[in-house]
Design a protein around this motif. Structure first.
Motif, PDB file in Angstrom:
ATOM      1  N   UNK A  56       0.894  -1.161   0.063  1.00  0.00           N
ATOM      2  CA  UNK A  56      -0.239  -0.032  -0.231  1.00  0.00           C
ATOM      3  C   UNK A  56       0.736   1.167   0.046  1.00  0.00           C
ATOM      4  N   UNK A  57       0.820   1.725  -1.130  1.00  0.00           N
ATOM      5  CA  UNK A  57       1.793   3.054  -1.089  1.00  0.00           C
ATOM      6  C   UNK A  57       1.114   4.288  -0.933  1.00  0.00           C
ATOM      7  N   UNK A  58       1.800   5.519  -0.897  1.00  0.00           N
ATOM      8  CA  UNK A  58       1.058   6.856  -0.953  1.00  0.00           C
ATOM      9  C   UNK A  58       0.240   7.161  -2.081  1.00  0.00           C
ATOM     10  N   UNK A  59       0.610   6.673  -3.148  1.00  0.00           N
ATOM     11  CA  UNK A  59      -0.241   6.867  -4.155  1.00  0.00           C
ATOM     12  C   UNK A  59      -1.354   6.107  -4.392  1.00  0.00           C
ATOM     13  N   UNK A  60      -1.443   4.898  -3.658  1.00  0.00           N
ATOM     14  CA  UNK A  60      -2.785   4.285  -3.069  1.00  0.00           C
ATOM     15  C   UNK A  60      -3.614   5.000  -2.352  1.00  0.00           C
ATOM     16  N   UNK A  61      -2.992   5.738  -1.275  1.00  0.00           N
ATOM     17  CA  UNK A  61      -3.753   6.476  -0.348  1.00  0.00           C
ATOM     18  C   UNK A  61      -4.189   7.735  -1.016  1.00  0.00           C
ATOM     19  N   UNK A  62      -3.446   8.317  -2.002  1.00  0.00           N
ATOM     20  CA  UNK A  62      -3.837   9.495  -2.758  1.00  0.00           C
ATOM     21  C   UNK A  62      -4.991   9.143  -3.754  1.00  0.00           C
ATOM     22  N   UNK A  63      -5.020   8.139  -3.939  1.00  0.00           N
ATOM     23  CA  UNK A  63      -6.176   7.624  -4.932  1.00  0.00           C
ATOM     24  C   UNK A  63      -7.692   7.303  -4.011  1.00  0.00           C
ATOM     25  N   UNK A  64      -7.194   6.417  -2.993  1.00  0.00           N
ATOM     26  CA  UNK A  64      -8.398   6.163  -2.126  1.00  0.00           C
ATOM     27  C   UNK A  64      -8.924   7.391  -1.150  1.00  0.00           C
ATOM     28  N   UNK A  65      -8.148   8.218  -0.997  1.00  0.00           N
ATOM     29  CA  UNK A  65      -8.363   9.521  -0.065  1.00  0.00           C
ATOM     30  C   UNK A  65      -8.228   9.127   1.282  1.00  0.00           C
TER      31      UNK A  65
END
Length: 152
Positions: A14-23
DNA sequence: GCCAACGTTGGC
DNA sequence: GCCAACGTTGGC
């Protein structure tokens, strides 16, 4: 009082990009008592989080998040099909908890572990101490502010 | 309660 | 993939 934390995650998982996408996301899978106790006992909505990529190339701080839901049972511990299943966890005694975190920002550049080691101000950071593997660590306000302002 | 064996983390 | 450091488990 606002507290400050560092959360480790393997970017493959789980990357920062995943978190950015998921909010936002629920922080499941913590199976270490010390890390759990931080979540269960000390974390509050509004606490600030540095997002750290571990087992990465290179490893380092990649973003900022914030706690948006207080600790509640980690349901993956009771799911037999989950990688994080713990047969000792039950509805009455869930053992493990998680919080929700929300995306705040991704840093323009990753701050590598090596770079962090170079700042005298950070010499007491738990992350930099030999042998610490804690996936959730407290930070001082000074550490959080310093790191989160290094890269815009 | 001790401690050896084992499993996991995570940098390299 | 290696391995040091640490946490957990379980026999005694």
């Amino acid at each position: 009082m606002t507290k400050y934390w560092l959360f480790k995650s393997e970017p493959n998982t789980y990357s920062i990009d995943d978190l950015k996408k998921d909010r936002k996301t629920h922080w499941d899978g913590v199976r270490n008592y010390q890390a759990r106790n931080f979540m269960r006992d000390d974390m509050n909505v509004g606490d600030r989080v540095l997002f750290y990529h571990s087992n990465a190339h290179p490893s380092g701080v990649t973003g900022v998040a914030t706690v948006c839901k207080k600790a509640y049972p980690d349901f993956t511990a009771q799911d037999e099909r989950s990688h994080y299943y713990d047969p000792k966890a039950t509805k009455d005694n869930p053992i493990w908890v998680m919080v929700d975190i929300a995306f705040v920002k991704k840093l323009s550049q990753l701050i590598s572990l090596n770079e962090l080691r170079n700042y005298p101000k950070l010499k007491n950071m738990i992350l930099l101490k030999k042998g610490t593997r804690l996936s959730i660590q407290p930070l001082t306000k000074q550490e959080f502010d310093f790191i989160s302002e290094l890269k815009i």
